[in-house]
Design a protein around this motif. Structure first.
Motif, PDB file in Angstrom:
ATOM      1  N   ALA A 164      25.942  56.665  -3.246  1.00 59.47           N
ATOM      2  CA  ALA A 164      26.305  57.411  -4.370  1.00 59.47           C
ATOM      3  C   ALA A 164      25.269  57.470  -5.213  1.00 59.47           C
ATOM      4  O   ALA A 164      24.916  58.536  -6.085  1.00 59.47           O
ATOM      5  CB  ALA A 164      27.773  56.966  -4.863  1.00 59.47           C
ATOM      6  N   LEU A 165      24.783  56.237  -5.583  1.00 59.27           N
ATOM      7  CA  LEU A 165      24.024  56.389  -6.745  1.00 59.27           C
ATOM      8  C   LEU A 165      22.477  56.766  -6.294  1.00 59.27           C
ATOM      9  O   LEU A 165      21.638  57.374  -7.293  1.00 59.27           O
ATOM     10  CB  LEU A 165      23.419  54.681  -7.254  1.00 59.27           C
ATOM     11  N   ALA A 166      21.925  56.816  -4.960  1.00 55.56           N
ATOM     12  CA  ALA A 166      20.664  57.440  -4.741  1.00 55.56           C
ATOM     13  C   ALA A 166      20.840  58.979  -4.784  1.00 55.56           C
ATOM     14  O   ALA A 166      20.043  59.584  -5.243  1.00 55.56           O
ATOM     15  CB  ALA A 166      20.514  56.965  -3.269  1.00 55.56           C
TER      16      ALA A 166
ATOM     17  N   SER B 293      25.164  52.224 -18.243  1.00 51.85           N
ATOM     18  CA  SER B 293      26.306  51.747 -17.570  1.00 51.85           C
ATOM     19  C   SER B 293      26.877  52.922 -16.701  1.00 51.85           C
ATOM     20  O   SER B 293      26.888  54.110 -16.783  1.00 51.85           O
ATOM     21  CB  SER B 293      27.419  51.484 -18.697  1.00 51.85           C
ATOM     22  N   ILE B 294      27.242  52.411 -15.414  1.00 56.24           N
ATOM     23  CA  ILE B 294      27.742  53.133 -14.359  1.00 56.24           C
ATOM     24  C   ILE B 294      29.336  52.813 -14.036  1.00 56.24           C
ATOM     25  O   ILE B 294      29.658  51.854 -13.898  1.00 56.24           O
ATOM     26  CB  ILE B 294      26.914  52.965 -13.012  1.00 56.24           C
ATOM     27  N   ASN B 295      30.171  54.030 -14.060  1.00 58.11           N
ATOM     28  CA  ASN B 295      31.443  53.608 -13.981  1.00 58.11           C
ATOM     29  C   ASN B 295      32.100  54.125 -12.531  1.00 58.11           C
ATOM     30  O   ASN B 295      31.831  55.554 -12.241  1.00 58.11           O
ATOM     31  CB  ASN B 295      32.141  54.254 -15.131  1.00 58.11           C
ATOM     32  N   PHE B 296      32.508  53.562 -11.670  1.00 59.03           N
ATOM     33  CA  PHE B 296      32.881  53.669 -10.424  1.00 59.03           C
ATOM     34  C   PHE B 296      34.450  54.059 -10.555  1.00 59.03           C
ATOM     35  O   PHE B 296      35.249  53.204 -10.541  1.00 59.03           O
ATOM     36  CB  PHE B 296      32.671  52.905  -9.228  1.00 59.03           C
ATOM     37  N   ASN B 297      34.901  55.438 -10.806  1.00 60.97           N
ATOM     38  CA  ASN B 297      36.363  55.490 -11.211  1.00 60.97           C
ATOM     39  C   ASN B 297      37.228  55.590 -10.035  1.00 60.97           C
ATOM     40  O   ASN B 297      38.399  55.214 -10.389  1.00 60.97           O
ATOM     41  CB  ASN B 297      36.273  56.804 -12.093  1.00 60.97           C
TER      42      ASN B 297
ATOM     43  N   ILE C 103      32.330  59.063 -10.076  1.00 64.77           N
ATOM     44  CA  ILE C 103      31.225  58.236 -10.720  1.00 64.77           C
ATOM     45  C   ILE C 103      30.860  58.788 -11.990  1.00 64.77           C
ATOM     46  O   ILE C 103      30.728  60.083 -11.941  1.00 64.77           O
ATOM     47  CB  ILE C 103      30.361  58.040  -9.683  1.00 64.77           C
ATOM     48  N   THR C 104      30.413  58.172 -13.254  1.00 66.35           N
ATOM     49  CA  THR C 104      29.912  58.716 -14.223  1.00 66.35           C
ATOM     50  C   THR C 104      28.682  57.774 -14.606  1.00 66.35           C
ATOM     51  O   THR C 104      28.923  56.526 -14.417  1.00 66.35           O
ATOM     52  CB  THR C 104      30.807  59.009 -15.563  1.00 66.35           C
TER      53      THR C 104
END
Ligand SMILES: CC(=O)SCCNC(=O)CCNC(=O)[C@H](O)C(C)(C)COP(=O)(O)OP(=O)(O)OC[C@H]1O[C@@H](n2cnc3c(N)ncnc32)[C@H](O)[C@@H]1OP(=O)(O)O
Length: 124
Positions: free
Chosen positions: A25-27, A53-57, A96-97
């Protein structure tokens, strides 16, 4: 925020729990944010410098259609900072945000180079 890119979650994208793998997902997010930054600055010589910051919601599952959106947070001298969101296209639920992804414009020697952009005009 405009959602420009869509993808379908496939078997090869899953982790052991059957959810979309975070690294995958981050790629996707990094690529989409880089294309967005390229379009904003009219430069292809950009590198990712930092991610905040990365938020996996919420998880995404096999077969889900996801979409990714970006917007400019700020323009620096050589840098552009972009925020990103990935959401489920059907439900619109955020997956994700990423608050800030910083890209730096480089010269031919790989050193930071002023991009000269002071205002966002491009809706690409
Ligand atoms: C698209 C991709 O995936 S590229 C692949 C992954 N990325 C890379 O390989 C990049 C590797 N890193 C590098 O080559 C170097 O760190 C460089 C050339 C990008 C930057 O070099 P530095 O010496 O750190 O640059 P410098 O300190 O002058 O900062 C440059 C800009 O980045 C900003 N910056 C530097 N560090 C940070 C940080 N940790 N967080 C946010 N912004 C930062 C600075 O504020 C400056 O912005 P400005 O010119 O708009 O004011």
């Amino acid at each position: 925020m405009k959602y420009r890119s869509r993808k379908m979650v496939k078997g090869e994208d899953l982790n052991g729990a059957g959810n979309l793998f975070g690294g995958k997902a981050l790629a996707w997010i990094d690529e989409e944010a880089a294309i967005y930054a390229f379009c904003q600055l009219g430069s292809r010589n950009l590198v990712t410098k930092a991610m905040s910051s990365i938020n996996f919601n919420a998880p995404a599952k096999m077969g889900d259609i996801i979409e990714i959106g970006c917007a400019v947070v700020r323009l620096g001298k050589s840098s552009i900072t972009v925020k990103c969101s990935m959401r489920n296209k059907s439900t619109q639920h955020e997956i994700i945000t990423v608050e800030e992804i910083v890209f730096v414009n480089l010269d031919d020697q790989g050193r930071p180079l002023a991009h000269g952009i002071t205002e966002i005009k491009n809706s690409d």
